[in-house]
Design an enzyme around this catalytic site. Structure first.
Site, PDB file in Angstrom:
ATOM      1  N   LYS A  75     138.148   9.986  58.603  1.00 52.61           N
ATOM      2  CA  LYS A  75     139.326  10.058  57.738  1.00 52.61           C
ATOM      3  C   LYS A  75     140.522   9.594  58.537  1.00 52.61           C
ATOM      4  CE  LYS A  75     139.855  11.575  53.449  1.00 52.61           C
ATOM      5  NZ  LYS A  75     138.872  11.522  52.367  1.00 52.61           N
TER       6      LYS A  75
ATOM      7  N   HIS B 147     142.769   9.565  37.324  1.00 54.56           N
ATOM      8  CA  HIS B 147     141.808   8.454  37.361  1.00 54.56           C
ATOM      9  C   HIS B 147     140.395   8.912  37.012  1.00 54.56           C
ATOM     10  CE1 HIS B 147     145.104   6.780  39.841  1.00 54.56           C
ATOM     11  NE2 HIS B 147     144.758   5.686  39.200  1.00 54.56           N
ATOM     12  N   VAL B 148     139.956   9.998  37.646  1.00 57.17           N
ATOM     13  CA  VAL B 148     138.583  10.462  37.396  1.00 57.17           C
ATOM     14  C   VAL B 148     138.515  11.257  36.089  1.00 57.17           C
ATOM     15  CG1 VAL B 148     136.646  11.803  38.290  1.00 57.17           C
ATOM     16  CG2 VAL B 148     138.120  10.557  39.877  1.00 57.17           C
TER      17      VAL B 148
END
Ligand code: NAD
Length: 348
Positions: free
Chosen positions: A78, A177-178
């Protein structure tokens, strides 16, 4: 810092400062035993650099677990770009970050995350090939939604003995978005939707397009539904909300849904089936990893769809062991990573 790395099992931590662009960035690599570390790049505000480092370490470990359970040939990584305090040129900042990623020679592959967008990935790609989610690759959210949809069908199969979603009542928290893409899939499959979002426009769109019922943001926890589907923030299942949930299943896309591992026990004690977040929401990671490796679209879809079988199998394992599903997921991911680490050390 080394204590923090040790307790998270982190392999390496990298820092980059570029006075020309003002870039200050961190890349945390949890492990590379199963392949290059992969994971998104955050561009959000942090109170200080210690908070940014903690976030990168915690998230890198989460990505390792996600990649391991999804069967991807990757470790977890990350990155975090600390937002400069003054004026800055975003394009140049991202291009400089591209040099940082490239300096690791492919040990880390970056992607979109909170606060970064496709145009940022395009800028990063000017200086490294170890990047995904560029304009020609696209947004991973539809694949995340597809994976959660498969996971919801598996959960309904396990709990109710059918994967038919007609009239199954699903309470969705977050229509971003999801959440929006998932609501569309669920609506087409015949599910009945109750939705919420702090953005009234998103709620209005879902009620109009999917015949969904809207509730206030906080009321979603008390909504009597078959499934509570968190697609907004993390840590939403805590000591307070876990008592209020009025559902048989929790299955959604949000990362880090449980405020702490103990909430998995609380859900299990209440008889609520919990789909471990990093297993059910792995569709986006599958998409970016396989896109980067130039897999065909159909192969990617099939791999995302395999979340159905993986989740069903994990539910059976948890039931046989009388253990919470989040516990079994962690156990399995840790075993996969340990095995790969041992194989690497033996080969060396
Ligand atoms: P997003 O920012 O597009 O959507 C989040 C939505 O949640 C927004 O519409 C926001 O207004 C809403 N929201 C925020 N706080 C809320 C609250 N208190 N109550 C109700 N709604 C609230 O994000 P996204 O890309 O759709 O991701 C959603 C979740 O899924 C996040 O937790 C993310 O980390 C996780 N996730 C996303 C992906 C992906 O491919 N985008 C992959 C894996 C995991």
């Amino acid at each position: 810092m080394f204590r923090q790395m040790e307790s998270a099992g982190l392999q390496d931590l990298h820092f980059w400062q570029d006075p020309d662009t003002g870039l200050q960035a961190i890349i945390a690599i949890h492990d590379t035993f199963r392949g290059p570390a992969i994971g998104g790049c955050r561009f959000i505000n942090y109170p200080d650099s210690a908070a940014a480092i903690t976030d990168a370490i915690r998230l890198a470990r989460g990505m390792s677990y996600k990649a391991a359970l999804a069967g991807l040939p990757h470790g977890g990584g990350k990155s975090v770009i600390i937002k400069p305090a003054g004026l800055y040129d975003r394009n140049q900042l991202m291009q400089s970050f591209g040099h940082f990623v490239d300096s690791l020679g492919g040990r880390y592959i970056t992607a979109m995350d909170s606060g970064t967008q496709i145009s940022d990935m395009d800028n990063i790609a000017l200086n490294t090939r170890f990047v995904t989610c560029t304009r020609d690759m696209g947004d991973p959210s539809p694949s995340t939604a597809q994976g959660v949809f498969a996971g919801i069908r598996a959960s309904v199969q396990f709990r109710f003995g059918t994967h038919d979603l007609h009239n199954v009542h699903i309470a969705i928290q977050g229509l971003g978005h999801v959440g929006y893409a998932l609501a569309k899939l669920l609506h087409h499959a015949g599910a009945r939707l109750t939705v919420t979002d702090i953005d009234a426009q998103k709620v209005a769109r879902a009620t109009a397009e999917f015949n969904a019922t809207a509730v206030e943001a906080d009321a979603i926890y008390d909504t009597a539904a078959d499934i509570f589907c968190p697609c907004g923030l993390g840590a939403i299942i805590n000591a307070d909300t876990v008592k209020r949930l009025n559902c048989a299943i929790v299955a959604g896309s949000a990362n880090n849904q449980l405020a702490d591992d103990g909430q998995g026990d609380s859900l299990a004690r209440r008889g609520i089936l919990y789909a471990p977040d990093y297993l059910i929401n792995a569709g986006g990671l599958i998409f970016v990893a396989l896109q980067h490796a130039r897999h065909h679209e159909q192969a990617i879809r099939l791999k995302v769809e395999s979340i159905y079988d993986a989740l069903l199998e994990l539910y059976k394992h948890a039931e046989a062991d009388h253990r919470p599903t989040n516990y079994i997921a962690d156990l399995r991911a840790e075993a996969i990573i340990r095995q790969a680490s041992m194989a690497t050390h033996q080969a060396a």
